[in-house]
Design a protein around this motif. Structure first.
Motif, PDB file in Angstrom:
ATOM      1  N   CYS A 122       0.853  -1.190   0.000  1.00  0.00           N
ATOM      2  CA  CYS A 122       0.000   0.000   0.000  1.00  0.00           C
ATOM      3  C   CYS A 122       0.893   1.246   0.000  1.00  0.00           C
ATOM      4  O   CYS A 122       2.097   1.157   0.207  1.00  0.00           O
ATOM      5  N   LEU A 123       0.284   2.384  -0.228  1.00  0.00           N
ATOM      6  CA  LEU A 123       1.024   3.646  -0.267  1.00  0.00           C
ATOM      7  C   LEU A 123       1.541   4.002   1.123  1.00  0.00           C
ATOM      8  O   LEU A 123       0.854   3.817   2.122  1.00  0.00           O
ATOM      9  N   ILE A 124       2.749   4.516   1.180  1.00  0.00           N
ATOM     10  CA  ILE A 124       3.370   4.949   2.433  1.00  0.00           C
ATOM     11  C   ILE A 124       3.486   6.467   2.402  1.00  0.00           C
ATOM     12  O   ILE A 124       4.031   7.040   1.448  1.00  0.00           O
ATOM     13  N   GLU A 125       2.955   7.146   3.425  1.00  0.00           N
ATOM     14  CA  GLU A 125       3.048   8.603   3.494  1.00  0.00           C
ATOM     15  C   GLU A 125       4.439   9.009   3.950  1.00  0.00           C
ATOM     16  O   GLU A 125       5.076   8.308   4.736  1.00  0.00           O
ATOM     17  N   TRP A 126       4.938  10.138   3.445  1.00  0.00           N
ATOM     18  CA  TRP A 126       6.248  10.646   3.818  1.00  0.00           C
ATOM     19  C   TRP A 126       6.247  12.169   3.696  1.00  0.00           C
ATOM     20  O   TRP A 126       5.351  12.753   3.099  1.00  0.00           O
ATOM     21  N   ASN A 127       7.273  12.768   4.279  1.00  0.00           N
ATOM     22  CA  ASN A 127       7.488  14.202   4.085  1.00  0.00           C
ATOM     23  C   ASN A 127       8.983  14.453   4.004  1.00  0.00           C
ATOM     24  O   ASN A 127       9.782  13.655   4.478  1.00  0.00           O
ATOM     25  N   CYS A 128       9.324  15.569   3.382  1.00  0.00           N
ATOM     26  CA  CYS A 128      10.730  15.890   3.152  1.00  0.00           C
ATOM     27  C   CYS A 128      10.910  17.406   3.243  1.00  0.00           C
ATOM     28  O   CYS A 128      10.249  18.144   2.513  1.00  0.00           O
ATOM     29  N   PRO A 129      11.786  17.880   4.142  1.00  0.00           N
ATOM     30  CA  PRO A 129      12.015  19.329   4.241  1.00  0.00           C
ATOM     31  C   PRO A 129      12.913  19.828   3.111  1.00  0.00           C
ATOM     32  O   PRO A 129      13.888  19.171   2.742  1.00  0.00           O
ATOM     33  N   PHE A 130      12.565  20.972   2.555  1.00  0.00           N
ATOM     34  CA  PHE A 130      13.351  21.650   1.532  1.00  0.00           C
ATOM     35  C   PHE A 130      13.806  22.994   2.094  1.00  0.00           C
ATOM     36  O   PHE A 130      13.064  23.659   2.809  1.00  0.00           O
ATOM     37  N   THR A 131      15.013  23.401   1.747  1.00  0.00           N
ATOM     38  CA  THR A 131      15.598  24.655   2.212  1.00  0.00           C
ATOM     39  C   THR A 131      15.582  25.674   1.079  1.00  0.00           C
ATOM     40  O   THR A 131      15.896  25.313  -0.063  1.00  0.00           O
ATOM     41  N   PRO A 132      15.252  26.937   1.360  1.00  0.00           N
ATOM     42  CA  PRO A 132      15.243  27.930   0.279  1.00  0.00           C
ATOM     43  C   PRO A 132      16.642  28.225  -0.248  1.00  0.00           C
ATOM     44  O   PRO A 132      17.615  28.165   0.490  1.00  0.00           O
ATOM     45  N   ILE A 133      16.703  28.534  -1.530  1.00  0.00           N
ATOM     46  CA  ILE A 133      17.954  28.929  -2.167  1.00  0.00           C
ATOM     47  C   ILE A 133      17.929  30.444  -2.288  1.00  0.00           C
ATOM     48  O   ILE A 133      17.003  31.026  -2.844  1.00  0.00           O
ATOM     49  N   GLY A 134      18.953  31.097  -1.779  1.00  0.00           N
ATOM     50  CA  GLY A 134      19.049  32.548  -1.872  1.00  0.00           C
ATOM     51  C   GLY A 134      18.197  33.263  -0.851  1.00  0.00           C
ATOM     52  O   GLY A 134      17.428  32.656  -0.117  1.00  0.00           O
ATOM     53  N   GLU A 135      18.328  34.555  -0.831  1.00  0.00           N
ATOM     54  CA  GLU A 135      17.562  35.403   0.082  1.00  0.00           C
ATOM     55  C   GLU A 135      16.186  35.674  -0.508  1.00  0.00           C
ATOM     56  O   GLU A 135      16.037  35.836  -1.714  1.00  0.00           O
ATOM     57  N   TYR A 136      15.200  35.767   0.355  1.00  0.00           N
ATOM     58  CA  TYR A 136      13.850  36.043  -0.094  1.00  0.00           C
ATOM     59  C   TYR A 136      13.614  37.537  -0.102  1.00  0.00           C
ATOM     60  O   TYR A 136      13.819  38.221   0.888  1.00  0.00           O
ATOM     61  N   GLU A 137      13.207  38.043  -1.252  1.00  0.00           N
ATOM     62  CA  GLU A 137      12.845  39.451  -1.381  1.00  0.00           C
ATOM     63  C   GLU A 137      11.471  39.512  -2.005  1.00  0.00           C
ATOM     64  O   GLU A 137      11.255  39.007  -3.106  1.00  0.00           O
ATOM     65  N   ARG A 138      10.541  40.152  -1.317  1.00  0.00           N
ATOM     66  CA  ARG A 138       9.181  40.285  -1.842  1.00  0.00           C
ATOM     67  C   ARG A 138       9.189  41.279  -2.998  1.00  0.00           C
ATOM     68  O   ARG A 138       9.789  42.328  -2.903  1.00  0.00           O
ATOM     69  N   GLU A 139       8.529  40.892  -4.096  1.00  0.00           N
ATOM     70  CA  GLU A 139       8.487  41.767  -5.283  1.00  0.00           C
ATOM     71  C   GLU A 139       7.604  42.956  -5.058  1.00  0.00           C
ATOM     72  O   GLU A 139       6.665  42.956  -4.357  1.00  0.00           O
TER      73      GLU A 139
END
Length: 139
Positions: A122-139
């Motif tokens: 059967c399907l197995i649930e999972w999660n995976c953390p991702f890290t942002p690349i670069g600095e976040y600047e709101r447009e």
């Protein structure tokens, strides 16, 4: 009395025209604060990248052991990003990416399910953390 009615009509008129552009246009396409943002994670010997290409298009690709490049769509629901069309196979394992949630520091946790055709029934649930690349600047 006439002056208060005129003032009330003026306020109503201004309020109407302030909210008119928001209701007449597709504000979803105009407001895409995460468009162009990328996140990465290391997963099973690969570096996976997740990129929001536009206000509705998303790409997942890898550098490493597997050559992966898939595209799908997403929606924005207050920090939750439901995905459509993001599924892929590595080896005998089928992965379905369902949605992502943001953490306060703009890290993204991607949730999905998978099934290994060799060992899973059967399907197995999972999660995976991702890290942002670069600095976040709101447009």
């Amino acid at each position: 009395m006439k002056r208060s009615i005129a003032t009330l009509c003026f306020v109503a008129f201004i309020t109407f025209f302030m909210f008119l552009p928001a209701s007449c246009s597709d504000s979803r396409a105009e407001f895409a604060p995460f468009k162009g943002r990328q996140w990465y994670t290391c997963y099973r010997g690969d570096t996976l990248f997740l990129e929001l290409l536009s206000a509705s298009d998303v790409a997942l690709y890898s550098h490493g052991v597997n050559d992966l490049h898939i595209a799908g769509t997403y929606e924005t629901w207050r920090g939750k990003f439901p995905f459509s069309g993001l599924s892929f196979e590595i080896g005998a394992v089928q992965y379905n990416i369902q949605y992502a949630l943001f953490e306060p520091n703009l890290d993204m946790v991607v949730y999905g399910d998978s099934m290994d055709a060799v060992v899973d029934t059967c399907l197995i649930e999972w999660n995976c953390p991702f890290t942002p690349i670069g600095e976040y600047e709101r447009e």
